[in-house]
Structures are given as structure tokens and as C-alpha cells.
Design an enzyme around this catalytic site. Structure first.
Site, PDB file in Angstrom:
ATOM      1  N   HIS A 105     -11.051  18.658 -14.196  1.00 42.04           N
ATOM      2  CA  HIS A 105     -11.332  18.440 -15.529  1.00 42.04           C
ATOM      3  C   HIS A 105     -10.912  19.602 -16.639  1.00 42.04           C
ATOM      4  CE1 HIS A 105     -14.969  15.830 -14.094  1.00 42.04           C
ATOM      5  NE2 HIS A 105     -14.171  15.430 -15.094  1.00 42.04           N
ATOM      6  N   ARG A 150      -5.259   3.718 -11.744  1.00 45.17           N
ATOM      7  CA  ARG A 150      -5.858   4.706 -10.585  1.00 45.17           C
ATOM      8  C   ARG A 150      -7.791   4.018 -11.152  1.00 45.17           C
ATOM      9  NH1 ARG A 150      -1.157   9.055 -10.940  1.00 45.17           N
ATOM     10  NH2 ARG A 150      -0.916   9.264  -8.790  1.00 45.17           N
ATOM     11  N   ARG A 199      -4.341  -0.385  -9.164  1.00 42.30           N
ATOM     12  CA  ARG A 199      -4.915  -0.194  -7.682  1.00 42.30           C
ATOM     13  C   ARG A 199      -6.389   0.142  -7.454  1.00 42.30           C
ATOM     14  NH1 ARG A 199      -2.345   5.387  -5.648  1.00 42.30           N
ATOM     15  NH2 ARG A 199      -3.761   6.172  -7.476  1.00 42.30           N
ATOM     16  N   GLU A 227       2.799   4.302   1.443  1.00 42.51           N
ATOM     17  CA  GLU A 227       2.148   6.016   1.597  1.00 42.51           C
ATOM     18  C   GLU A 227       1.521   6.470   3.317  1.00 42.51           C
ATOM     19  OE1 GLU A 227      -1.090   6.662  -2.343  1.00 42.51           O
ATOM     20  OE2 GLU A 227      -1.515   4.832  -0.423  1.00 42.51           O
ATOM     21  N   ASN A 254       3.834  11.112  -3.315  1.00 40.21           N
ATOM     22  CA  ASN A 254       3.202  12.022  -3.391  1.00 40.21           C
ATOM     23  C   ASN A 254       2.258  11.831  -1.382  1.00 40.21           C
ATOM     24  OD1 ASN A 254       3.521  11.594  -5.417  1.00 40.21           O
ATOM     25  ND2 ASN A 254       2.078  11.048  -6.780  1.00 40.21           N
ATOM     26  N   ASP A 255       1.969  10.592  -1.367  1.00 39.42           N
ATOM     27  CA  ASP A 255       1.112  11.392   0.142  1.00 39.42           C
ATOM     28  C   ASP A 255       2.856  10.833   1.409  1.00 39.42           C
ATOM     29  OD1 ASP A 255      -1.601  11.405   0.715  1.00 39.42           O
ATOM     30  OD2 ASP A 255      -1.871   9.322  -1.158  1.00 39.42           O
ATOM     31  N   ARG A 261      -0.431  18.243   0.376  1.00 38.69           N
ATOM     32  CA  ARG A 261       0.638  17.817  -0.300  1.00 38.69           C
ATOM     33  C   ARG A 261       0.003  18.875  -1.594  1.00 38.69           C
ATOM     34  NH1 ARG A 261      -1.495  12.117  -2.418  1.00 38.69           N
ATOM     35  NH2 ARG A 261      -1.569  12.527  -5.297  1.00 38.69           N
ATOM     36  N   CYS A 311       5.739   4.560  -7.537  1.00 40.97           N
ATOM     37  CA  CYS A 311       4.995   4.945  -8.295  1.00 40.97           C
ATOM     38  C   CYS A 311       4.536   7.195  -7.741  1.00 40.97           C
ATOM     39  CB  CYS A 311       3.420   4.586  -8.686  1.00 40.97           C
ATOM     40  SG  CYS A 311       2.493   3.691  -7.496  1.00 40.97           S
TER      41      CYS A 311
HETATM   42  C1  PEP Z   1       0.875   8.751  -3.936  1.00 47.94           C
HETATM   43  O1  PEP Z   1       0.563   8.960  -2.654  1.00 47.94           O
HETATM   44  O2  PEP Z   1       2.460   8.834  -4.324  1.00 47.94           O
HETATM   45  C2  PEP Z   1      -0.030   8.033  -5.253  1.00 47.94           C
HETATM   46  C3  PEP Z   1       0.746   7.057  -6.464  1.00 47.94           C
HETATM   47  O3  PEP Z   1      -1.264   8.040  -5.050  1.00 47.94           O
HETATM   48  P1  PEP Z   1      -2.297   9.254  -5.236  1.00 47.94           P
HETATM   49  O4  PEP Z   1      -1.381  10.262  -6.064  1.00 47.94           O
HETATM   50  O5  PEP Z   1      -3.073   8.738  -6.565  1.00 47.94           O
HETATM   51  O6  PEP Z   1      -2.723   9.654  -3.907  1.00 47.94           O
HETATM   52 MG    MG Z   2      -1.516   8.013  -2.559  1.00 50.27          MG
END
Ligand code: PEP
Ligand code: MG
Length: 585
Positions: free
Chosen positions: A195, A302, A338, A435, A458-459, A469, A506
Site C-alpha cells: 500500500h 488490472r 483483464r 506470460e 514481467n512474468d 521477478r 503490457c
Molecule cells: C506481466 O506479467 O507482464 C503483466 C503485465 O502482468 P502483471 O505484472 O500484473 O503480472
Molecule cells: Mg503477469
């Protein structure tokens, strides 16, 4: 020459929690931990009276914080403090404390510490980072009550214009410090989902969290540079670093106004390829910034944040209100919502402990197993799509069976809505996040099932390179420019296009402006980034040619190491972009 050197020794690497750059002196904020001794009491009445006064005082203090938070953050996000006040009013907890004081005849400080610590221990041992972070909030309340039992004043005054360096920041600290004009936050603990990080982003205070040993390495009054774009903190910068960042700030200020002039212009390369720049939305309030910055729609909502805002997952009508509002505000641009992506480091709405949450009950896996919840969300999203500008996508897909199951559930929801006479877009675009490596390998087959795909780097990077990550220890191995990542992106983009699907990205890599030319060259159709990045991205795309970017991509695809690729991309940027644009990195 561009000075993008991530390995300098006076640089600490953490998680970029709130964007912006700040150069100020460090203020090491050490919270006095109240020591608590176990002592016998003679006068139970007096101890209980003391307890009631301390509770009342703590409530008063928290209400003040709440008032300030409502002013600065709006009602919904300020609700985290209401939750803290509720813990203070928890009848079972308070009854236990009172009864133990009477029965054991021990000092209230000791009993309060003991009872609240029990609560905390349960939360701190939870697998979900959300629960662990809540345990820090409880620490805050515990110390507040103990401090009031001791009739102490808690907080030392914070001087203005400093960067607060602290082991862990509570949301209350973040709001209170903002009154003192704090210019940045640096913390040892905490993640993006904390937070405190969300509050810092809302207050627009550059922040880097999760440094692990920031409070050891940074000394009081050290000069710091907080780079909230890249998650870096520079301690006592050398002249070169200082002038680099100072220039960057000046350029950014100058460019902020310049860039906004591009607001209504498309992100078109010099040779005519137009790329869509969309926004990632974590909180619905950010929609204003998307519009101000000229975003051409929302590429990722999200929805898991709704859990935090509403404590529980909102029902169909509540969700409909939120999604409909987003769709209307963005109309005629598109909004891609999503489906709930829980699991991994995001809170699961059920109490399960998983040995390996990132490989566990995440995203679509959880949704398929919790079909009622999934259907509620799909129905709300469908009902918000009447104006035909809403898309729906699912996270963490790893097999075609999951996509088909998803489509079957969507078809069932459509049938139900038809029977009820509810309107919706019968051709709502359906998409998937790529992902997981299996989805990347089978990109064409997966893409044939849907209208669009969105690459979640990211994933994807964490699963492709087997690098957590969120784990600072292995963060140097988390490499966007790793040849395997670039080759995989190329494979996904080419194969999805063979299936005639649109390809978005994204993940955070889309927001890394150093990578923009390479990503354009690989053929991405759309970038989806946090709203504040939109103008910079647009400027870079408008300055390069697609032909040049394609050549860059082909060269990089031949390379064997991360260093070679990164060096070549930086060299390309140096050659093709103007000096002012380079300073946007
Ligand atoms: C990602 O994994 O790149 C993604 C956008 O989803 P999150 O960061 O919410 O896991
Ligand atoms: Mg993700």
C-alpha cells in the site's frame, strides 16, 4: 554518449515503485521500537483506565491520518486506515487484552504486545505478499498503542525536502510525511503491491522499494538520487552521475510541456507506421491521467486491485458500474479489461498455502476452478461492452484447453445475459496474455483462438529465464535484453501475426524507453504502459523510422549475449535520436 550503466558501485538496485527523479539529502528515519518489559501491576483499575486512554488516543491519531489521507488520496484508498481503526475496535482482541490484564495482573504494554503479536505472526507467515504486508500495518498499530500507554510522543519532526530512507514504510507514514514535503522514498522492504508504494504513486513521490540493505548503506545526510523509473538509488553521486541526472530532470521538466503538445498526434514513425500507445490502469482514478497524456485507450486494467479497494471481490452490479464508467470515460477508445489475476505474489481470496505460488494456482487456473466468481466478472464486463469499446483478456494461459474453456464460459455468460434481456457486445474481442513459455512457443496456435494477444514481459521473462521477478538477489539475471527474451518476443510477434492477431505488450519492458526502437522493429502493434510514460514513448516512436528499427531488430536477433544486444540498442538510440530525446531515458 549515452550513460546507461547499470553496474556502478554506488548504485543500489531495487524495485521502481513510483516514477520520477529526485536529488536530495537522505533522512534516515528510524522508528523507535518500544521496548516492552513484563512487570506485575498492583492496581488493575488504573491499568485498565490507562489502556482505555491509550486506545482512545490511538484512535484519535489514526482518525487524523485518515482525514489527511481522504484529502490527499480520495475515499477509497484512504480506507486502508479505516481498516486499521477497525482493528483498534476489534471487540474480541480488546476483550482478550482486558481480561488478561485482570487475570494475569501484568502491565498493559506487555499484554498488548503479546496479543497483537499473535495476530501478526499468523499474517507474517502467510504465503501471500498482500497478507505479509498487512502484518506491517498491524505493527504500526501495536507500536502506536504501546507508545500511548507510555504516554510518549512518537514522531520526530521530519525536515523538509529530504528523501526518507526507512526499513519499511507504513501507509500512515507515507501520508504523514507528504505533509513535510518529502521528495522521495527509499525502503529496504516492500514490493510494488504494498500500500505504501500505491500511496507514493498516487502522491507522485519518486520511490524505490525493496533495496534490502538501503538503511545500512545509506548514511544520514548522504546525497541521494532516487530514480523511480528504473528502481535505482545513487549514493553520493560522482559529478558525472549528478550532472547526468540533473540534466535529465531539467530536460524532463522542459519536455513535460513540450511532450504534451504531441497529445493529439499519433505515434507514427518517420516512415509512416502507426503504433497504438495504450495505458495500464491499476486504479480507476488514473483514467484522467490517461486522457491528459493522450493515451489511445487502455491496454490493461488490472482488476485484482478491486480486491484491495473493496476488501472483497465486488458483486456483478458493483463491477458493472466500475467497468462501464471506464468504458464511457475512454469512449470511443478501447478498454481491455483483464480477468482477475490472483495468485503468485498477488493475494488469493481463499486461504491456501502453496509451496510454489508462482507456479501454482495463478490467473486463469484459479478462475476456471472458481467458475462462479469468473462468471460474475465476465458478465459484468460483457454488460459494460454495449458501446463496443471493451475487450476481455485472461492472464497466465498455458494451454489451448484453457482458452477453449474460457471461450465456452464466455458463451454461457452471453446466453444467460440474452435470456435476461441484458445488452452486450456479441463480438467482444477476446484476448490472452502471453506470460508463460508454453504460450510463447505455441503463439500461433494460441493466437488463432483469439482476436489479440498481449505480451506480459514481467512474468514471461521470469518464467523464461527462471528468475523470480521480485527477488533482489537474482535481479541482475532478470534481463530484458537477454537473447532468449528477444528471440522469444520475435517468435511470438511473427507467429501471432500469421494468425492475424494484434500483438500488444503490457509488461514493464514496454515502458523501458531504451528498448522502444527494438520493440518497434520487432513489429509490436501496441505498447501498453503506465500513463505517465505515454508522452515519452510517443516522442521516441515519432523520431525513428520503422525500416531502421527493423534492421536493428534483425541485427540483435543474431547476437549471443545480453551485453551485445544492449550495447547495440544504446548505440542505435545514440545515432538515431536527438540529444534531447536521449535524455528521456
Ligand atoms: C506481466 O506479467 O507482464 C503483466 C503485465 O502482468 P502483471 O505484472 O500484473 O503480472
Ligand atoms: Mg503477469
Amino acid at each position: 554518449m549515452k550513460k546507461y550503466k547499470p553496474d556502478e558501485t554506488n548504485i543500489l538496485n531495487g524495485i521502481a515503485a513510483a516514477p520520477g527523479i529526485s536529488i536530495y539529502r537522505a533522512f534516515l528515519y528510524k522508528k523507535e521500537k518500544e521496548t516492552v518489559n513484563k512487570t506485575r501491576i498492583k492496581d488493575v483499575e488504573e491499568a485498565i483506565q490507562n489502556l482505555e486512554e491509550a486506545l482512545e488516543q490511538s484512535r484519535k491519531e489514526l482518525k487524523k491520518v485518515l482525514g489527511l489521507a481522504i484529502d490527499k488520496l480520495g475515499e477509497k484508498r484512504a480506507a486502508i486506515f479505516e481498516a486499521q481503526i477497525m482493528i483498534l475496535d476489534d471487540p474480541i482482541l480488546l476483550k482478550n487484552i482486558r481480561e488478561r490484564i485482570k487475570k494475569e495482573k501484568l502491565n498493559p504494554e506487555y499484554i498488548v504486545d503479546d496479543e497483537i503479536s499473535k495476530y501478526q505472526a499468523i499474517m507474517a507467515s502467510a504465503h501471500e505478499s498482500y497478507m505479509r504486508e498487512r502484518s506491517h500495518d498491524i505493527e504500526d498499530i501495536k507500536h502506536r498503542i504501546i507508545k500511548n500507554l507510555k504516554k510518549k510522543k512518537w514522531r520526530s519532526r521530519i525536515s523538509e525536502d529530504v528523501i526518507v530512507v526507512v526499513d519499511n514504510l507504513t501507509p500512515a507514514d507515507t501520508v504523514l510525511f507528504s505533509r513535510s514535503n518529502v521528495k522521495g522514498y527509499v525502503t529496504d522492504f516492500g514490493g510494488l503491491t504494498s500500500h505504501a508504494a500505491i500511496v507514493a504513486r498516487s502522491l507522485n513521490i519518486p520511490s524505490v522499494v525493496g533495496l534490502h540493505d538501503g538503511t545500512e548503506k545509506i548514511k544520514q545526510d548522504d546525497l541521494l538520487i532516487v530514480d523511480g523509473f528504473r528502481g535505482k538509488v545513487v549514493i553520493n553521486p560522482i559529478e558525472k552521475q549528478l550532472s547526468f541526472y540533473k540534466k535529465k530532470i531539467t530536460e524532463m521538466e522542459h519536455y513535460d510541456s513540450e511532450l504534451l503538445k504531441l497529445k493529439n498526434l499519433p505515434a507514427t514513425t518517420t516512415d509512416g507506421r502507426t503504433i497504438n500507445i495504450l495505458a495500464n490502469l491499476d486504479l480507476s482514478e488514473e483514467i484522467e491521467i490517461v486522457i491528459q497524456n493522450g493515451g489511445k485507450g487502455v491496454g490493461l486494467v488490472r482488476t485484482e486491485q478491486l480486491f484491495e479497494e473493496y476488501e472483497d471481490f465486488p458483486d456483478e452490479e458493483e463491477q458493472l458500474k466500475i467497468y462501464k464508467n471506464l468504458a464511457e470515460e475512454m469512449y470511443p477508445e478501447k478498454v481491455i479489461i483483464r480477468a482477475l489475476d490472483v495468485g503468485g505474489d498477488k493475494v488469493l481470496p481463499v486461504d491456501v498455502k502453496e509451496p510454489n505460488p508462482f507456479l501454482g494456482w495463478r490467473g486463469i487456473r484459479f478462475l476456471i476452478d472458481n467458475c462462479d466468481l469468473f462468471k460474475t466478472q465476465i458478465r459484468a464486463i460483457l454488460r459494460s461492452s454495449c458501446n463496443k469499446n471493451v475487450g476481455l483478456m485472461i492472464p497466465m494461459v498455458s494451454s489451448i484447453a484453457e482458452i477453449r474453456k474460457f471461450k465456452k464460459i464466455v458463451a454461457e455468460c452471453k446466453e444467460e445475459l440474452k435470456t435476461q434481456g441484458c445488452e452486450f457486445d456479441n463480438h467482444i474481442p477476446l484476448g490472452i496474455m502471453i506470460e508463460v513459455p508454453s504460450a510463447a512457443v505455441l503463439a500461433r496456435e494460441f493466437a488463432e483462438e483469439v482476436t489479440f494477444i498481449s505480451i506480459g514481459t514481467n512474468d514471461l521473462i521470469q518464467y523464461l529465464l527462471a528468475v523470480d521477478r521480485g527477488n533482489e538477489i537474482v535481479s541482475p539475471l532478470y534481463q530484458e535484453f537477454h537473447p532468449a527474451v528477444i528471440k522469444t518476443l520475435d517468435h511470438i510477434i511473427r507467429h501471432s501475426k500469421l494468425a492475424k492477431a494484434r500483438v500488444h505488450m503490457c509488461g514493464e519492458m514496454a515502458a523501458d524507453t531504451v528498448a522502444t526502437s527494438l520493440l518497434v522493429g520487432l513489429g509490436l502493434d501496441a505498447f501498453s504502459v503506465s500513463p505517465s510514460v505515454i508522452p515519452r514513448l510517443k516522442k521516441i516512436i515519432r523520431s525513428i523510422s520503422y525500416e531502421d528499427a527493423k534492421k536493428l531488430a534483425s541485427e540483435c536477433l543474431e547476437m549471443r549475449t545480453e551485453l551485445e544486444i544492449k550495447t547495440r540498442v544504446i548505440q542505435f538510440n545514440d545515432e538515431k535520436l536527438k540529444k534531447e530525446e536521449l535524455r528521456l531515458f
